[in-house]
Design an enzyme around this catalytic site. Structure first.
Site, mmCIF file in Angstrom:
data_model
loop_
_atom_site.group_PDB
_atom_site.id
_atom_site.type_symbol
_atom_site.label_atom_id
_atom_site.label_comp_id
_atom_site.label_asym_id
_atom_site.label_seq_id
_atom_site.Cartn_x
_atom_site.Cartn_y
_atom_site.Cartn_z
ATOM 1 N NE ARG A 10 -3.874 -2.087 2.278
ATOM 2 C CZ ARG A 10 -3.735 -3.387 2.550
ATOM 3 N NH1 ARG A 10 -2.579 -3.841 2.996
ATOM 4 N NH2 ARG A 10 -4.749 -4.219 2.377
ATOM 5 C CD GLU A 53 -2.342 -5.704 -6.305
ATOM 6 O OE1 GLU A 53 -3.294 -5.257 -5.628
ATOM 7 O OE2 GLU A 53 -2.218 -6.905 -6.573
ATOM 8 C CG ASN A 57 -6.383 1.517 0.369
ATOM 9 O OD1 ASN A 57 -7.090 0.859 -0.380
ATOM 10 N ND2 ASN A 57 -5.465 0.970 1.143
ATOM 11 C CD GLU A 122 18.423 -8.953 0.570
ATOM 12 O OE1 GLU A 122 19.476 -9.394 1.057
ATOM 13 O OE2 GLU A 122 17.350 -9.590 0.597
#
Length: 131
Positions: A10, A53, A57, A122
């Protein structure tokens, strides 16, 4: 057999996050799907079929609490030192390169960088299992 296809995080600021992942890892928007309450942005590059992805929101303004359960994403690169220098020049503030050893044998060479939302990433030298 199962195939890993994407991981979702998110993010607060779509343009900032897309710009970071483009500049840092060469990820481009493969698809963007807008809904009333949220937007999904799938990022990928030609190196792998796995996608990142990003979920935005709508109406969320406070940074997400990453808690103590999140680990990290990982990308492998051909030339770790060159990428570290490129990240420094881009102002991404990468942490120092680590030569991770066990019984005197190098298992991995890597550094970490933080994305705009605080996620740890990383960056590993392509070698051994990290192809």
């Amino acid at each position: 057999m199962a195939k890993a296809i994407h991981s979702m995080i998110r993010v607060l600021n779509e343009p900032q996050s897309v710009a970071f992942y483009r500049a840092a890892f060469g990820l481009e928007v493969a698809e963007r799907i807008d809904f009333d309450d949220f937007t999904l942005i799938y990022l990928s590059n030609t190196e792998a079929t796995f996608e990142l992805e990003l979920t935005v929101n709508k109406g969320t303004t406070a940074p997400y609490d990453l808690g103590n359960g999140y680990g990290h994403l990982a990308f492998s690169v051909e030339d770790l030192e060159a990428e570290h220098a490129r990240f420094e020049a881009a102002g991404f503030a990468p942490r120092k390169v680590v030569d991770f050893k066990s019984n005197g044998k190098t298992l991995a060479r890597f550094f970490f960088v933080q994305d705009p939302d605080g996620y740890q990433i990383e960056v590993l030298q392509r070698a051994g299992r990290y192809q």
